[in-house]
Design an enzyme around this catalytic site. Structure first.
Site, PDB file in Angstrom:
ATOM      1  N   ASP A  84       0.840  -1.192   0.000  1.00 15.13           N
ATOM      2  CA  ASP A  84       0.000   0.000   0.000  1.00 15.13           C
ATOM      3  C   ASP A  84       0.880   1.249   0.000  1.00 15.13           C
ATOM      4  OD1 ASP A  84      -1.648   2.231   1.427  1.00 15.13           O
ATOM      5  OD2 ASP A  84      -3.131   0.729   0.832  1.00 15.13           O
ATOM      6  N   LYS A 111       0.509  13.207 -17.349  1.00 12.85           N
ATOM      7  CA  LYS A 111      -0.628  14.094 -17.443  1.00 12.85           C
ATOM      8  C   LYS A 111      -1.888  13.310 -17.040  1.00 12.85           C
ATOM      9  CE  LYS A 111      -2.548  13.710 -22.090  1.00 12.85           C
ATOM     10  NZ  LYS A 111      -3.915  13.421 -21.683  1.00 12.85           N
ATOM     11  N   GLU A 147     -11.227  12.134 -34.260  1.00 11.47           N
ATOM     12  CA  GLU A 147     -11.264  10.680 -34.131  1.00 11.47           C
ATOM     13  C   GLU A 147     -12.639  10.174 -34.546  1.00 11.47           C
ATOM     14  OE1 GLU A 147      -8.148  10.184 -30.398  1.00 11.47           O
ATOM     15  OE2 GLU A 147     -10.256  10.629 -29.979  1.00 11.47           O
ATOM     16  N   ASP A 169      -8.364  16.722 -21.882  1.00 11.80           N
ATOM     17  CA  ASP A 169      -7.710  15.510 -22.368  1.00 11.80           C
ATOM     18  C   ASP A 169      -6.612  15.805 -23.373  1.00 11.80           C
ATOM     19  OD1 ASP A 169      -7.328  12.733 -22.541  1.00 11.80           O
ATOM     20  OD2 ASP A 169      -8.657  12.570 -24.257  1.00 11.80           O
ATOM     21  N   HIS A 171      -1.625  18.448 -25.302  1.00 10.94           N
ATOM     22  CA  HIS A 171      -1.110  18.034 -26.607  1.00 10.94           C
ATOM     23  C   HIS A 171      -1.163  19.158 -27.658  1.00 10.94           C
ATOM     24  CE1 HIS A 171      -1.029  14.159 -24.939  1.00 10.94           C
ATOM     25  NE2 HIS A 171      -2.108  13.623 -25.476  1.00 10.94           N
TER      26      HIS A 171
END
Length: 459
Positions: free
Chosen positions: A89, A142, A210, A229, A234
């Site tokens: 842990d 990230k 996409e 995202d 990016h």
């Protein structure tokens, strides 16, 4: 810079070794490094899984085979012989005592945190408690926060025990071959520099579309959305590489200095600069809140308020469930100043296209005479198509993992760059709007056309 900041590492500690990132990216990258004799150190995997080191090696073997490579037994043996597992842990001090025992008297460790940011505090405290932060480096994945406040909190946690010169924020986009080539193409061709400015360039569009949806990652994606995202990291990185000045030296910070300068000159977004949308059926995806307002599409019009770029629009667009899968940047040059040959011909603009998906190409669109009796022009293209020539190129994670182990921060995000990127998008992050709807398989919401009302979409 401290004495160990750029010294080759002598041990790699991978937290989250049984997770998805390790399976998809890190094990194949480590295998290729072993194949190239670049992994002369122990690799200590850490996770909450109770499995032993032999089980971890089997897991690594499955991951490498799943990546599509034909396994070289001697290369895998080099990886396997260095690989061990410490179960435990992250809040238990005995876990870090066991890691310390595995490290032994080695002095320059790299700790890779392939774990959720919520666990960073526990892991960094644990490493510091056994002295592994001394001279060590830390690699974090990230997202670097969810907004300005959370990014500041993460940085504060990391900087308690690791100075910025030993922090490696990994964005795999910067390690991609196509991004590397974008820099080389820009600065190795003298013909581009005289026209690479507001006097000759009318606008730049960056697209990452996409054709697929969230593909079983609904719970994760619903907590992030398109802006967090890929845009804040990016695609702003891609914009910075296209817009930056030449680095003044080979020092790792010279390249990062120029990327940060671009972000610093970029105006913060206003709500009218942005369109967000969500594809039909997204709320029915497994793991997605049935009332979700998370955007699966983002389009924004940015302005870099610098001497070189003032007044030039930079339009960034990304989305899932669109008509095609494309990642590219298109630079459009200004049209000729007047009609030619008594007004009979109006040549279109030249365009330079850097594309990594679906083809790895660089395309320059020029104008030439159309065959026949009429004096009219038509577009012709000069293509650089890499085809299969990139088959031997390094994977992004292999390149970046190698750089972290050997102390090169050039391709990693620096704290000031991260905070500037959050500053740019903060007004939109802090005041989200209900997203527009769009159909799967379409070009996105019609409302986004307003961002190029004086222009046109180039993809």
């Amino acid at each position: 810079m401290g004495p160990m900041a750029d010294k080759p590492a002598d041990a790699l500690i991978l937290f989250g070794i049984t997770g998805d990132l390790a399976k998809r990216r890190l094990f194949p990258a480590l295998y290729h490094m072993a194949e190239d004799d670049l992994l002369d150190m122990p690799v200590i995997g850490v996770s909450r899984s109770p499995e032993d080191s032999d089980s971890l090696r089997r897991r690594a073997r499955i991951a490498v085979e799943a990546s599509g490579v034909e396994v070289d037994e001697s290369a895998f043996e080099r990886l396997g012989s260095r690989l061990s597992h410490v179960p435990g842990d992250y809040q238990d001090s005995s876990t870090f005592d066991a890691i310390k025992e595995q490290v032994g008297d080695r002095e320059c460790t790299v700790s890779y945190l392939a774990i959720p940011p919520s666990l960073f505090d526990d892991v960094i405290k644990g490493l510091a408690a056994v002295g592994l932060h001394h001279n060590g480096r830390v690699v974090v994945e990230k997202p670097f926060g969810r907004d300005t406040a959370s990014a500041e909190e993460l940085n504060e946690i990391i900087h308690r025990h690791y100075p910025e010169e030993r922090v490696y924020r990994i964005d795999h986009f910067l390690g991609k071959e196509a991004l590397q080539n974008l820099m080389v193409f820009r600065f190795s061709n003298t013909i581009l520099e005289p026209v690479w400015n507001r006097h000759y360039i009318s606008g730049v569009q960056i697209t990452m579309s996409e054709s697929f949806g969230v593909e079983g990652r609904g719970a994760f994606y619903d907590s992030v959305g398109a802006l967090r995202d890929v845009v804040q990291n990016h695609l702003l990185v891609m914009m910075a590489l296209l817009a930056m000045e030449p680095p003044v030296s080979e020092h790792p910070d010279a390249l990062r200095d120029e990327r940060v300068k671009v972000l610093r000159a970029t105006k913060s977004l206003e709500p009218d600069d942005v369109v967000t949308a969500q594809y039909s059926g997204y709320r029915d995806e497994p793991g997605v809140d049935p009332r979700s307002a998370t955007e699966t599409y983002f389009a924004g019009r940015f302005e870099i308020d610098s001497w070189r770029w003032a007044g030039v629009p930079w339009v960034i667009r990304t989305g899932k469930g669109l008509a095609s899968t494309v990642t590219e940047a298109v630079v459009e040059f200004r049209r000729p100043p007047r009609l030619l040959f008594g007004g009979r011909m109006a040549p279109g603009p030249n365009r330079l296209r850097f594309q990594s998906k679906p083809r790895d190409v660089i395309v320059l669109s020029m104008q030439a005479k159309r065959p026949g009796p009429a004096i009219v022009s038509e577009p012709v293209t000069l293509d650089l198509d890499y085809g299969d020539n990139r088959a031997e190129s390094q994977d992004a994670y292999e390149r970046l993992l190698h750089d972290a182990l050997y102390g090169d921060q050039s391709l990693f995000a620096r704290v000031d760059g991260v905070m500037e990127a959050w500053r740019v998008v903060a007004p939109v992050v802090d005041s989200p709007r209900e997203p527009f709807p769009y159909e799967r398989g379409s070009a996105g919401p019609a409302e986004a056309d307003a961002l190029v009302a004086d222009w046109e979409w180039l993809t």
